[in-house]
Design a protein around this motif. Structure first.
Motif, PDB file in Angstrom:
ATOM      1  N   PRO A  82       0.838  -1.208   0.000  1.00 13.95           N
ATOM      2  CA  PRO A  82       0.000   0.000   0.000  1.00 13.95           C
ATOM      3  C   PRO A  82       0.871   1.255   0.000  1.00 13.95           C
ATOM      4  O   PRO A  82       2.016   1.218   0.474  1.00 13.95           O
ATOM      5  CB  PRO A  82      -0.788  -0.116   1.318  1.00 13.95           C
ATOM      6  CG  PRO A  82      -0.691  -1.552   1.715  1.00 13.95           C
ATOM      7  CD  PRO A  82       0.611  -2.052   1.184  1.00 13.95           C
ATOM      8  N   LYS A  83       0.327   2.360  -0.491  1.00 18.05           N
ATOM      9  CA  LYS A  83       1.077   3.624  -0.567  1.00 18.05           C
ATOM     10  C   LYS A  83       1.595   4.092   0.786  1.00 18.05           C
ATOM     11  O   LYS A  83       2.603   4.781   0.873  1.00 18.05           O
ATOM     12  CB  LYS A  83       0.164   4.716  -1.136  1.00 18.05           C
ATOM     13  CG  LYS A  83       0.306   4.880  -2.623  1.00 18.05           C
ATOM     14  CD  LYS A  83      -0.287   6.195  -3.042  1.00 18.05           C
ATOM     15  CE  LYS A  83       0.095   6.463  -4.490  1.00 18.05           C
ATOM     16  NZ  LYS A  83      -0.843   7.354  -5.139  1.00 18.05           N
ATOM     17  N   SER A  84       0.886   3.704   1.843  1.00 25.00           N
ATOM     18  CA  SER A  84       1.270   4.146   3.189  1.00 25.00           C
ATOM     19  C   SER A  84       2.639   3.609   3.600  1.00 25.00           C
ATOM     20  O   SER A  84       3.329   4.212   4.435  1.00 25.00           O
ATOM     21  CB  SER A  84       0.218   3.683   4.207  1.00 25.00           C
ATOM     22  OG  SER A  84       0.084   2.262   4.159  1.00 25.00           O
ATOM     23  N   VAL A  85       3.078   2.476   3.015  1.00 22.27           N
ATOM     24  CA  VAL A  85       4.335   1.842   3.439  1.00 22.27           C
ATOM     25  C   VAL A  85       5.553   2.670   3.002  1.00 22.27           C
ATOM     26  O   VAL A  85       6.374   3.050   3.853  1.00 22.27           O
ATOM     27  CB  VAL A  85       4.415   0.370   2.958  1.00 22.27           C
ATOM     28  CG1 VAL A  85       5.763  -0.242   3.304  1.00 22.27           C
ATOM     29  CG2 VAL A  85       3.289  -0.446   3.591  1.00 22.27           C
ATOM     30  N   PRO A  86       5.720   3.002   1.694  1.00 24.02           N
ATOM     31  CA  PRO A  86       6.855   3.866   1.338  1.00 24.02           C
ATOM     32  C   PRO A  86       6.765   5.241   1.996  1.00 24.02           C
ATOM     33  O   PRO A  86       7.798   5.839   2.323  1.00 24.02           O
ATOM     34  CB  PRO A  86       6.787   3.964  -0.190  1.00 24.02           C
ATOM     35  CG  PRO A  86       5.526   3.326  -0.610  1.00 24.02           C
ATOM     36  CD  PRO A  86       5.031   2.482   0.496  1.00 24.02           C
ATOM     37  N   ALA A  87       5.543   5.720   2.236  1.00 22.86           N
ATOM     38  CA  ALA A  87       5.387   7.023   2.898  1.00 22.86           C
ATOM     39  C   ALA A  87       5.978   6.974   4.311  1.00 22.86           C
ATOM     40  O   ALA A  87       6.674   7.906   4.740  1.00 22.86           O
ATOM     41  CB  ALA A  87       3.909   7.412   2.953  1.00 22.86           C
ATOM     42  N   LYS A  88       5.730   5.870   5.032  1.00 22.15           N
ATOM     43  CA  LYS A  88       6.288   5.697   6.386  1.00 22.15           C
ATOM     44  C   LYS A  88       7.815   5.564   6.326  1.00 22.15           C
ATOM     45  O   LYS A  88       8.530   6.088   7.183  1.00 22.15           O
ATOM     46  CB  LYS A  88       5.685   4.460   7.059  1.00 22.15           C
ATOM     47  CG  LYS A  88       4.271   4.681   7.579  1.00 22.15           C
ATOM     48  CD  LYS A  88       3.683   3.375   8.098  1.00 22.15           C
ATOM     49  CE  LYS A  88       2.202   3.550   8.444  1.00 22.15           C
ATOM     50  NZ  LYS A  88       1.536   2.242   8.654  1.00 22.15           N
ATOM     51  N   ALA A  89       8.303   4.830   5.315  1.00 25.51           N
ATOM     52  CA  ALA A  89       9.763   4.662   5.153  1.00 25.51           C
ATOM     53  C   ALA A  89      10.431   6.014   4.911  1.00 25.51           C
ATOM     54  O   ALA A  89      11.488   6.310   5.478  1.00 25.51           O
ATOM     55  CB  ALA A  89      10.053   3.700   4.016  1.00 25.51           C
ATOM     56  N   GLU A  90       9.790   6.851   4.085  1.00 21.49           N
ATOM     57  CA  GLU A  90      10.338   8.189   3.806  1.00 21.49           C
ATOM     58  C   GLU A  90      10.317   9.056   5.057  1.00 21.49           C
ATOM     59  O   GLU A  90      11.266   9.800   5.319  1.00 21.49           O
ATOM     60  CB  GLU A  90       9.546   8.850   2.670  1.00 21.49           C
ATOM     61  CG  GLU A  90       9.970   8.333   1.302  1.00 21.49           C
ATOM     62  CD  GLU A  90       9.020   8.750   0.180  1.00 21.49           C
ATOM     63  OE1 GLU A  90       8.216   9.670   0.390  1.00 21.49           O
ATOM     64  OE2 GLU A  90       9.104   8.128  -0.904  1.00 21.49           O
ATOM     65  N   ALA A  91       9.242   8.955   5.828  1.00 15.81           N
ATOM     66  CA  ALA A  91       9.126   9.746   7.065  1.00 15.81           C
ATOM     67  C   ALA A  91      10.233   9.375   8.052  1.00 15.81           C
ATOM     68  O   ALA A  91      10.703  10.225   8.817  1.00 15.81           O
ATOM     69  CB  ALA A  91       7.750   9.529   7.694  1.00 15.81           C
ATOM     70  N   ARG A  92      10.664   8.104   8.004  1.00 14.99           N
ATOM     71  CA  ARG A  92      11.738   7.636   8.893  1.00 14.99           C
ATOM     72  C   ARG A  92      13.126   7.794   8.248  1.00 14.99           C
ATOM     73  O   ARG A  92      14.129   7.370   8.810  1.00 14.99           O
ATOM     74  CB  ARG A  92      11.498   6.164   9.256  1.00 14.99           C
ATOM     75  CG  ARG A  92      10.337   5.979  10.229  1.00 14.99           C
ATOM     76  CD  ARG A  92       9.955   4.515  10.388  1.00 14.99           C
ATOM     77  NE  ARG A  92      11.063   3.696  10.873  1.00 14.99           N
ATOM     78  CZ  ARG A  92      11.015   2.360  10.993  1.00 14.99           C
ATOM     79  NH1 ARG A  92       9.897   1.716  10.663  1.00 14.99           N
ATOM     80  NH2 ARG A  92      12.063   1.697  11.441  1.00 14.99           N
ATOM     81  N   GLU A  93      13.145   8.369   7.037  1.00  8.40           N
ATOM     82  CA  GLU A  93      14.388   8.583   6.277  1.00  8.40           C
ATOM     83  C   GLU A  93      15.156   7.282   6.060  1.00  8.40           C
ATOM     84  O   GLU A  93      16.381   7.227   6.138  1.00  8.40           O
ATOM     85  CB  GLU A  93      15.273   9.641   6.966  1.00  8.40           C
ATOM     86  CG  GLU A  93      14.612  11.005   7.029  1.00  8.40           C
ATOM     87  CD  GLU A  93      15.501  12.079   7.629  1.00  8.40           C
ATOM     88  OE1 GLU A  93      16.590  11.740   8.148  1.00  8.40           O
ATOM     89  OE2 GLU A  93      15.104  13.244   7.581  1.00  8.40           O
ATOM     90  N   MET A  94      14.410   6.223   5.777  1.00  3.77           N
ATOM     91  CA  MET A  94      15.016   4.913   5.516  1.00  3.77           C
ATOM     92  C   MET A  94      15.448   4.810   4.061  1.00  3.77           C
ATOM     93  O   MET A  94      14.838   5.426   3.180  1.00  3.77           O
ATOM     94  CB  MET A  94      13.991   3.783   5.798  1.00  3.77           C
ATOM     95  CG  MET A  94      13.499   3.730   7.220  1.00  3.77           C
ATOM     96  SD  MET A  94      12.152   2.518   7.413  1.00  3.77           S
ATOM     97  CE  MET A  94      13.096   1.016   7.701  1.00  3.77           C
ATOM     98  N   VAL A  95      16.466   4.011   3.822  1.00  2.00           N
ATOM     99  CA  VAL A  95      16.810   3.626   2.441  1.00  2.00           C
ATOM    100  C   VAL A  95      15.901   2.449   2.100  1.00  2.00           C
ATOM    101  O   VAL A  95      15.893   1.446   2.816  1.00  2.00           O
ATOM    102  CB  VAL A  95      18.295   3.208   2.331  1.00  2.00           C
ATOM    103  CG1 VAL A  95      18.580   2.612   0.955  1.00  2.00           C
ATOM    104  CG2 VAL A  95      19.207   4.390   2.598  1.00  2.00           C
ATOM    105  N   TYR A  96      15.104   2.580   1.034  1.00  3.36           N
ATOM    106  CA  TYR A  96      14.235   1.464   0.667  1.00  3.36           C
ATOM    107  C   TYR A  96      14.309   1.202  -0.836  1.00  3.36           C
ATOM    108  O   TYR A  96      14.569   2.107  -1.624  1.00  3.36           O
ATOM    109  CB  TYR A  96      12.797   1.687   1.137  1.00  3.36           C
ATOM    110  CG  TYR A  96      12.019   2.755   0.400  1.00  3.36           C
ATOM    111  CD1 TYR A  96      11.331   2.460  -0.776  1.00  3.36           C
ATOM    112  CD2 TYR A  96      11.950   4.055   0.905  1.00  3.36           C
ATOM    113  CE1 TYR A  96      10.608   3.444  -1.449  1.00  3.36           C
ATOM    114  CE2 TYR A  96      11.233   5.036   0.239  1.00  3.36           C
ATOM    115  CZ  TYR A  96      10.562   4.725  -0.942  1.00  3.36           C
ATOM    116  OH  TYR A  96       9.854   5.694  -1.598  1.00  3.36           O
ATOM    117  N   VAL A  97      14.093  -0.061  -1.192  1.00  5.05           N
ATOM    118  CA  VAL A  97      14.054  -0.470  -2.603  1.00  5.05           C
ATOM    119  C   VAL A  97      12.739  -1.204  -2.814  1.00  5.05           C
ATOM    120  O   VAL A  97      12.395  -2.118  -2.069  1.00  5.05           O
ATOM    121  CB  VAL A  97      15.236  -1.403  -2.964  1.00  5.05           C
ATOM    122  CG1 VAL A  97      15.233  -1.693  -4.462  1.00  5.05           C
ATOM    123  CG2 VAL A  97      16.568  -0.801  -2.546  1.00  5.05           C
TER     124      VAL A  97
END
Length: 316
Positions: A82-97
């Motif tokens: 869901p869109k909420s998952v990358p949004a949470k990762a960005e809020a935590r300043e995580m590196v995600y792929v």
């Protein structure tokens, strides 16, 4: 003692699809680039052998983003999120792929396009499957309604029957989905469908190969995981296509030899997330007990390849 003869019909295509291949490569390349551990939200693909192999290399599988630390890379599975998952990762300043299969991403884009045009979405899919959760999570709550069967269509409550579109999970049975689509079109004549079939090429091709084998085989085995949607659909397709015994097996150790007593022909295929090494293992198990003649039944050639995200192609 002489072994009884067995004709083994080997489905082609079978096993890994381009989306699965890409997702596994993404985890392996992330481990090479950033070192272990790399966190993966949900099983990268639905196959225990694959997941265990990546775990041995340093991947850590978690079910929620909350279980992953801020300072390590996290990968989203091939099924989509869901869109909420990358949004949470960005809020935590995580590196995600994001390892979402591009053909699943296509469905996400489609749903957003219809939503932007003011249409409410109906999704044909399986409740609780990560791909369904991911697709429905692209739009606000209530904008995507789920139907699993043709019977569900009669009960779905829509906002405006003139302003509807539908999308489907990519790993469904082609024949079952056609029945659900027909029910939707009968009840909602104005409903808009996808430009191009949402069920992916790999699902379509593997089901076609099973249909070609099923009437000729006394039994058919699908190598795949019990939580793999496309693998379970292959078992159903085989049964509907006239095979009296169709079974899902994860490994050669799962084969029910008593159920196969007296067979003279056997079909073998593999779901899109099952590696070829497991097919080889099953064939070897039959070769120990039977005088096996292998006949490959090819119904399509596949040459699809998807690029990995740019972040993994750049040096650390």
């Amino acid at each position: 003692m002489t072994k009884p003869p067995l004709t083994l019909y080997l489905a082609a295509p079978r096993g890994f699809c381009a989306g699965v291949d890409r997702a596994i490569k993404i985890v392996e390349m992330a481990l090479q680039k950033w070192g272990a551990p790399v966190y993966v939200r949900h099983e990268i693909v639905h196959n225990k052998y694959v997941v265990d192999n990546l775990r041995d290399q340093g991947a850590v599988f978690v079910e929620t983003l909350a279980e992953a630390p801020d300072d390590r890379p996290v990968i989203f599975s091939a099924h989509g999120v869901p869109k909420s998952v990358p949004a949470k990762a960005e809020a935590r300043e995580m590196v995600y792929v994001d390892a979402t299969c591009p053909l699943v991403s296509k469905v996400h884009v489609e749903a957003e396009r219809h939503h932007a045009a003011g249409l409410q979405m109906i999704m044909i899919g399986h409740a609780g499957h990560p791909e369904t959760i991911g697709t429905m999570g692209q739009l606000p709550e209530g904008e995507v309604l789920l139907v699993e069967t043709a019977e569900d269509v009669a009960h779905v409550q829509v906002r405006d029957p003139e302003r509807l579109a539908y999308v489907t999970q990519t790993t469904l049975s082609i024949d079952d989905t056609a029945g659900i689509v027909a029910a939707l079109q009968a009840r909602f004549p104005a409903i808009v469908g996808p430009h191009k079939e949402d069920i992916c090429y790999a699902t379509t091709n593997r089901q076609a190969a099973v249909k070609a084998i099923a009437p000729r085989a006394d039994a058919l085995l699908v190598v795949g995981a019990p939580n793999s949607s496309n693998s379970k659909r292959l078992v159903e397709v085989a049964a509907k296509a006239g095979c009296s015994y169709a079974q899902l097996v994860q490994r050669a150790t799962d084969i029910d030899w008593r159920a196969l007593e007296g067979i003279a022909s056997l079909g073998i295929t593999a779901g899109a997330s099952a590696p070829e090494v497991l097919v080889d293992e099953v064939i070897a198990a039959f070769s120990e007990r039977y005088d096996v003649t292998i006949e490959e039944v090819e119904t399509a050639k596949e040459n699809v390849e998807f690029k990995v995200p740019r972040v993994l192609r750049q040096p650390a």
